[in-house]
Scaffold this active site. Structure first.
Site, PDB file in Angstrom:
ATOM      1  N   SER A  14      26.820  12.703  38.155  1.00 19.67           N
ATOM      2  CA  SER A  14      26.095  12.093  37.692  1.00 19.67           C
ATOM      3  C   SER A  14      25.607  12.524  36.348  1.00 19.67           C
ATOM      4  CB  SER A  14      24.623  11.564  38.353  1.00 19.67           C
ATOM      5  OG  SER A  14      25.059  11.082  39.647  1.00 19.67           O
ATOM      6  N   ARG A  18      26.668  11.614  32.199  1.00 19.69           N
ATOM      7  CA  ARG A  18      25.807  11.247  31.457  1.00 19.69           C
ATOM      8  C   ARG A  18      26.013  12.088  30.063  1.00 19.69           C
ATOM      9  NH1 ARG A  18      24.746   9.114  36.117  1.00 19.69           N
ATOM     10  NH2 ARG A  18      23.154   7.344  36.316  1.00 19.69           N
ATOM     11  N   GLY A  86      33.188   4.522  40.049  1.00 23.26           N
ATOM     12  CA  GLY A  86      32.348   3.402  39.828  1.00 23.26           C
ATOM     13  C   GLY A  86      31.411   3.919  38.648  1.00 23.26           C
ATOM     14  N   ASP A 312      24.312   8.821  49.661  1.00 22.99           N
ATOM     15  CA  ASP A 312      25.625   9.844  49.550  1.00 22.99           C
ATOM     16  C   ASP A 312      25.778  10.661  50.593  1.00 22.99           C
ATOM     17  OD1 ASP A 312      26.564   8.330  47.277  1.00 22.99           O
ATOM     18  OD2 ASP A 312      25.775   9.867  45.813  1.00 22.99           O
ATOM     19  N   ARG A 343      31.303   2.654  54.470  1.00 22.57           N
ATOM     20  CA  ARG A 343      30.896   3.941  55.022  1.00 22.57           C
ATOM     21  C   ARG A 343      30.514   3.673  56.369  1.00 22.57           C
ATOM     22  NH1 ARG A 343      29.577   7.470  49.830  1.00 22.57           N
ATOM     23  NH2 ARG A 343      31.841   8.059  49.231  1.00 22.57           N
TER      24      ARG A 343
END
Ligand code: DC
Length: 687
Positions: A14, A18, A86, A312, A343
């Protein structure tokens, strides 16, 4: 089989996405170190290149990004392929949606093409952005045409950090103002990193969640981004080290954002022996080291409110649950059905296939854990990397259990009872997973090898007064068979002898100026013969002109006189010589203020102890009261804070952590615990 050693992790995914995007938004040169060099994030970096940023590799996982800034970005000449990501695709769509005059086609691999995109595109369209679906579903590919968006007022109702971030990036790209309400707060990496990049982004608490405010014309600045290791990648090893016997694993430099490290606390609730050791903030984010040891886990029902921040890690927590004692369950996790795979279903089916009676609900799962369970069979992970890695951990534990004495197999002949397909999917998110696994499962040899080194070794412990350095230093020295140096005692010795000489000289003027200005006194101090001797028990003895000083050094009259002596550069240099001399013959644990930064710069380990000033005042209260019985805790705290200021502002040899210092907050630990943590760092590095 156990997991032992130290692991570091490629940059958090993440944060990597960014950092690449923010570096592109900022005009000028940024650098990113520990960038995640996996398919997903490299695709984002390539997309930034396609938009006009110049990306140069600087070394392993580190990049320089030179960007023309918002006004200089251009339309890519080819399709932006976000691969399997994603996050990448949604963030990039948000960014381009607000870039006036830029057009791009966003696409992804077969799996990404199946994932819902309307959740991002719908809200962006309502804000004035222009999208064109290029397939007949609500999925990629899609063409986005950037426009200058009007001021944005938006409520993010899904609790999705991707949607929130896409809207924030759209606002920044359009240089427009933003008011974003999030009744279901989601991960805050974008906000944290924007603050680090110089943006005045406000976050106010509202009745339900947060309101995020951004003024018009906010400009992102170039920065040097240091990316914390991926906390989600660390989860597989954390669970593995809990479940495999005789494990001691140090996970270093991982992101400890409260939305992301929840699983560590969940494992602790399940009975895991986990120590979380925060270090200095980087990129606006908290991070640190995590020490995990073998533990007996208990089942748990994951609390509803923590599901979003566990999302996650639920697959690997489910593996932890399968080998825990008692029931493991979670509900309210429908979101899990639209991840890289469904999942909930895929975990349940695979568990059932290998002999675990997992019960599937539309929004969760339930199973009965068993610490001695056998597992065998074939795993079909449906192109989902986290499912593969979760079952790799299960496979190790199952192999260990089936090799236990009762199975009659000799140790060291473990056979993996699970056949796991689709290992190649791990490449997308965590290419070094298998290498890391191998390195911590390797033959561990002599993990106490450190203190058998032939040449003298030094470990430094610095920190403010009352942080517990001396006692811990002695404990550590004893455990390693080293001697302890208490460098403060040398400053005390110079002060004690110097002050006696000052009185003997009967010179006019005050003590503080005499230390540097009185020639007779400074000559006396410079020539004073101070030496250290160590006894068998590792204790230091301070000898002045051959005579040992003991209680004189701790007498209460000394403390207020030390400052001018400790400030005097010539005294510090003398102390440094005495210490350096000692280290040529002895292995040492040296405590003080500047041991790691000035005196033993090559020390193998540099610890820095901290504790809040209140705790330190409480520790020192009795000592202060012996001197002045009526002193209050507040007054002690004040004196400690004054001393911190003196120590930190000292121009030469001031109290500062070394760049590579390992921080340990001693406020909530006993001195034994602190020494054990230090020993664990040393053991884990020696594996
Ligand atoms: O750790 P201590 O309280 O015994 O230290 C006595 C003083 O010596 C303290 O006020 C700061 C100074 N000191 C220093 O300047 N550098 C060191 N390495 C250790 C102590």
């Amino acid at each position: 089989m156990s997991m032992r050693g130290t692991l570091t992790f490629p940059g958090d995914k993440s944060l990597s996405h960014r950092a690449a995007i923010l570096a592109t938004l900022a005009r000028g040169t940024s650098t990113i170190s520990n960038f995640l060099d996996a398919g997903d994030t490299m695709n984002t970096l390539k997309a930034m290149q396609a938009l006009g940023a110049k990306v140069t590799a600087l070394g392993e996982r580190s990049f320089r990004i030179e960007s023309p800034g918002l006004a200089g970005l251009k339309s890519p000449t080819t399709v932006i392929d976000c691969g399997n990501s994603g996050t990448g695709s949604r963030l990039i769509m948000g960014l381009i949606a607000g870039l006036d005059g830029i057009t791009a086609v966003i696409d992804g691999d077969a799996s990404l093409r199946k994932r819902p995109m309307r959740r991002v595109i719908g809200p962006l369209e309502k804000l004035g952005a222009k999208f064109e679906w290029l397939s007949d579903t609500d999925c990629l590919p899609v063409r986005v045409t950037g426009t200058k968006l009007p001021p944005i007022a938006f409520t993010e109702t899904l609790g999705s950090a991707q949607v929130k971030s896409a809207v924030i990036l759209a606002a920044l790209a359009s240089q427009t103002s933003l008011t974003l309400d999030e009744p279901h707060p989601s991960r805050d990496h974008t906000e944290n990193m924007l603050r680090f990049a110089g943006i005045d982004i406000k976050k106010e608490k509202t009745a339900e969640g947060f309101r995020i405010l951004l003024g018009p014309g906010s400009v992102v600045q170039p920065r040097d981004y240091k990316i914390w290791g991926d906390v989600s990648s660390a989860a597989f090893f954390a669970v593995g080290a809990c479940l495999l016997p005789d494990s001691e694993l140090l996970l270093r430099g991982i992101l400890l954002n409260p939305y992301r490290d929840r699983y560590l606390y969940t494992l602790k609730q399940m009975g895991a022996d986990i120590e979380i050791l925060p270090q200095r903030d980087e990129c606006g984010e908290k991070g640190g080291d995590v020490l995990v040891r073998s533990s007996r886990l208990r089942g748990i029902e994951l609390p509803k409110e923590s599901i979003p921040s566990l999302i996650d890690e639920i697959p690997v927590l489910t593996i932890a649950g399968a080998f825990a004692e008692g029931r493991f369950a979670y509900r309210n996790a429908k979101e899990l059905r639209v991840k890289e795979s469904d999942r909930i279903a895929i975990m349940a089916q695979n568990l059932q296939r290998v002999g675990v009676a997992a019960k599937e609900y539309d929004d969760g799962m339930e199973l009965e854990g068993n610490p001695t369970r056998k597992m065998a069979g074939k795993i079909e992970p449906h192109m989902d990397h986290r499912i593969v890695m979760s079952f790799e951990i299960a496979n190790l534990v199952a192999a260990e259990l089936s090799s236990s004495k009762s199975s009659g197999q000799p140790p060291g002949t473990l056979t993996a009872p699970l056949i796991i397909e689709g290992k190649e999917w791990v490449e997308t998110s965590f290419p070094s997973f298998y290498d890391k696994l191998k390195s911590v499962l390797a033959n561990h040899g002599d993990s106490n090898g450190f203190h058998k080194e032939k040449t003298p070794q030094v470990i430094t412990i610095d920190g403010p007064a009352g942080s517990g350095k001396s006692t811990v230093a002695y404990m550590l020295a004893r455990a390693l068979g080293y001697s302890q140096i208490d460098s403060g005692a040398l400053y005390r010795a110079y002060t004690y002898c110097g002050y006696r000489e000052f009185q003997r000289l009967g010179s006019p003027g005050d003590w503080a100026s005499a230390v540097t200005e009185n020639a007779a006194l400074s000559a006396y101090l410079s020539e004073l013969k101070i030496a250290l001797r160590f006894s068998e028990d590792g204790r230091q003895h301070v000898l002045v002109e051959g005579k040992e000083l003991t209680h004189e050094l701790r007498s209460p009259e000394i403390a207020p006189l030390i400052k001018p002596v400790a400030d005097a550069r010539y005294v510090r240099e003398r102390v440094r010589e005495v210490l350096a001399h000692a280290s040529t013959n002895y292995s040492l644990v040296a405590d003080g203020r500047d041991m790691g930064t000035e005196v033993f710069t090559h020390a193998r380990f540099k610890f820095f102890l901290t504790a809040d000033s209140r705790t330190r005042a409480e520790r020192r209260l009795a000592e202060f009261r012996a001197k002045s019985p009526s002193i209050t805790l507040d007054e002690v705290q004040q004196q400690i804070e004054d001393r911190d200021r003196d120590d930190m502002s000292r121009e030469y040899g001031g109290l500062r952590p070394a760049a590579e210092a390992i921080f340990i907050d001693t406020s909530s630990h006993t001195q034994e615990q602190v020494a054990h943590i230090m020993l664990a760092y040393i053991r884990c590095a020696a594996v």
